[in-house]
Enzyme design. Sequence first.
Site, PDB file in Angstrom:
ATOM      1  N   GLU A  19       0.821  -1.206   0.000  1.00 46.91           N
ATOM      2  CA  GLU A  19       0.000   0.000   0.000  1.00 46.91           C
ATOM      3  C   GLU A  19       0.861   1.264   0.000  1.00 46.91           C
ATOM      4  O   GLU A  19       0.511   2.255  -0.642  1.00 46.91           O
ATOM      5  CB  GLU A  19      -0.952  -0.023   1.188  1.00 46.91           C
ATOM      6  CG  GLU A  19      -1.986  -1.132   1.046  1.00 46.91           C
ATOM      7  CD  GLU A  19      -2.958  -1.198   2.184  1.00 46.91           C
ATOM      8  OE1 GLU A  19      -4.078  -0.706   2.003  1.00 46.91           O
ATOM      9  OE2 GLU A  19      -2.584  -1.717   3.249  1.00 46.91           O
ATOM     10  N   GLU A  39      -3.572  -9.866   3.779  1.00 44.88           N
ATOM     11  CA  GLU A  39      -4.638  -9.818   4.769  1.00 44.88           C
ATOM     12  C   GLU A  39      -5.988 -10.253   4.181  1.00 44.88           C
ATOM     13  O   GLU A  39      -6.898 -10.636   4.901  1.00 44.88           O
ATOM     14  CB  GLU A  39      -4.749  -8.423   5.404  1.00 44.88           C
ATOM     15  CG  GLU A  39      -4.988  -7.285   4.439  1.00 44.88           C
ATOM     16  CD  GLU A  39      -3.720  -6.621   3.925  1.00 44.88           C
ATOM     17  OE1 GLU A  39      -3.715  -5.389   3.811  1.00 44.88           O
ATOM     18  OE2 GLU A  39      -2.745  -7.320   3.608  1.00 44.88           O
TER      19      GLU A  39
END
Length: 92
Positions: A19, A39
């Site tokens: 990210e 995740e």
Amino acid sequence: MGVPVIGAVEGYALGGGCELALAADVRVCTPTARFGLPEIPLGLIPCAGGTQRMPRLVGLSRAKDILFSGRQVDAAEAERIGLVDEVVPEGT
């Protein structure tokens, strides 16, 4: 940021690292780099903007493939789909 940000990835950029790379203005990586959001298979939602930034870079269809599956993307594929701007030799 008020200045251009260059993200250099050498190795794994998973979760928050991916990210952070997505937030850079320009991304370069080495052939050993791998990108992903691990995740997702755990039932968690990426929380640093990955779900918004990835479609802007690679397109909605490719982003859905990566985001729904949670799979990792190697450097060659990342360059081909537009996730990174350039793959450079190690140490450069």
